[in-house]
Structure formats: C-alpha cells, structure tokens
Design a protein around this motif. Sequence first.
Motif, short mmCIF file in Angstrom:
data_model
loop_
_atom_site.label_atom_id
_atom_site.label_comp_id
_atom_site.label_asym_id
_atom_site.label_seq_id
_atom_site.Cartn_x
_atom_site.Cartn_y
_atom_site.Cartn_z
N ALA A 196 42.12 53.57 -45.68
CA ALA A 196 43.42 53.04 -46.08
C ALA A 196 43.23 52.21 -47.35
O ALA A 196 42.11 51.85 -47.72
CB ALA A 196 44.03 52.19 -44.97
N ARG A 197 44.34 51.93 -48.00
CA ARG A 197 44.29 51.12 -49.22
C ARG A 197 44.69 49.67 -48.95
O ARG A 197 44.37 48.79 -49.75
CB ARG A 197 45.20 51.73 -50.28
N ALA A 198 45.40 49.43 -47.88
CA ALA A 198 45.83 48.07 -47.53
C ALA A 198 46.06 48.01 -46.04
O ALA A 198 46.26 49.02 -45.37
CB ALA A 198 47.10 47.69 -48.30
N GLY A 199 46.04 46.80 -45.51
CA GLY A 199 46.26 46.61 -44.08
C GLY A 199 45.26 45.61 -43.52
O GLY A 199 44.27 45.24 -44.17
N LEU A 200 45.51 45.15 -42.31
CA LEU A 200 44.63 44.18 -41.70
C LEU A 200 43.24 44.76 -41.45
O LEU A 200 42.25 44.03 -41.50
CB LEU A 200 45.24 43.69 -40.37
#
Length: 250
Positions: A196-200
């Motif tokens: 992924a490119r962003a996220g927790l």
Amino acid sequence: MTRRLGPALLLVGLLLVTWQLAAVVSGVAPQVLPSPLRVLEQGWVFREALWANTLPTVQVTVIGFTVSLAVAWAIAVAVDFSPWLRSALMPLLVASQTLPVIAIAPLLIIWFGFGLLPKVLVIALVTFFPVAVGLIEGFAATDRSATALLRSMGASRWQRFRYVRLPGAMPSFFTSLRIAVTYAVTGAIFAEYVGARAGLGIFMQLQRNQFRTDLVLAAVGVTAAVSVALFGLTFLVQRLVTPWYRGDHR
C-alpha cells in the motif's frame, strides 16, 4: 453502561499502570519498551501523520467490509432458498477459511497491483465467512411453527422468508457481524503491510524500521480504537433494525 464497562476499564487501567511502572523501574530503552505516557505523548506529537494514515485504513475497511457483507448476504439467501446449494457451498465456505491469507495476499498484489482491489479482497476473504455462516444458521433456526402457520395461510416462499425467516435471523446476524467487524480492521492493516502507499499498516512498518516502537504502539492504539468504534456501532445499528429483539431481551 457503567456496570458493563467498569470492570474492563478498571482492568485496562491496572495494566497501564503496571506497564508504566515496569518501563520506568526497569530502565529499559524506549526503543524496546516505551512507557504508556511516552506512547501517548509521541502519538499526540505525530497526530497529523497518524490521522493522515488512519483515513485510508478506515476507507478500505469500510469498502472491503461492505463488499464482504454483500457477498455473505447473497450466499446466505441463495443457500436458504436452495438446499442443494447449502450442500454444495458449505464445504467451500469452510475450505475458504483454510487458505493462508499470509500466502494469498502477496499473490493478490501480483495479480491486481497496489490499488484498492487487493486490499478489499483480503478484507472480504477474512470477514465474509462468519457473517455468511451466522445468516445461514439464523435462517435455519427460524421458528418452524410460525413458518408452518404462514404456509397454511397460503404465503409464498418469499413471503415466509420476508416475514419470518429474515427477522428471526437478525440476532444471529448481528452476533456474527460483531465478530467479523473486528477482523476487518486487522485485515486492512495486514493488506497494507503487503502492499500500500498509505495507511496505518504502512505507518507501523515505517516506524518499526526506524526503531520508533512508541509510534508503532500509538498506531496500534488507534487501530484498536477504530475496531472498538466499529464494534460499538453494530449495537446502535441493531437497536435501529431490531427494536423488538431489544425489548424482548431486557
């Protein structure tokens, strides 16, 4: 509410106090065991970064869980209307839960790229089973006398499903929903770990590589808060959808 949550909050408070004392007294480096106060402090300092990564996680969780619910409902209703499908699909549903997600998730990234689709598929894969089984068993456990009464009155199969089997399955559905919704956030985090490119999940991975254990635990706390919020939301939805069940079980 106080009687229900009081013991749990007390236990959490005792655990946090013990953790704080252990971190201070032992003298362990914060990179190994940060204290709860340090986790809270650093989480507040990096609140903008945490918030920016929480939004993508919540978004993919909601989308993936919505897809999961749609698939689970479609399967459960089809199985209820066709005993043959029940015999054909139940073994496949059980088999789907034996698939190692940790091995399947990287393949989904290879097949579908780093976009939204593979993360949605991971969430759906880990959450649709309890909802589908809960609905199937809820439909099957419907009061037979009520079904027989409607049949004697000339009700069609769909009318019997709508007025008896569907309302009767709601308690079982919401029980399974609460189980599945806790898996949804965890599934989203795992999917982000894979790609992924962003996220927790990405945030935790980056902070772990920088030995910022305090920020990793801060992100874990945010993840837990999101899961608890979604879990609590199911009770609100249940009260709105099944007010008769609440009244009968006070």
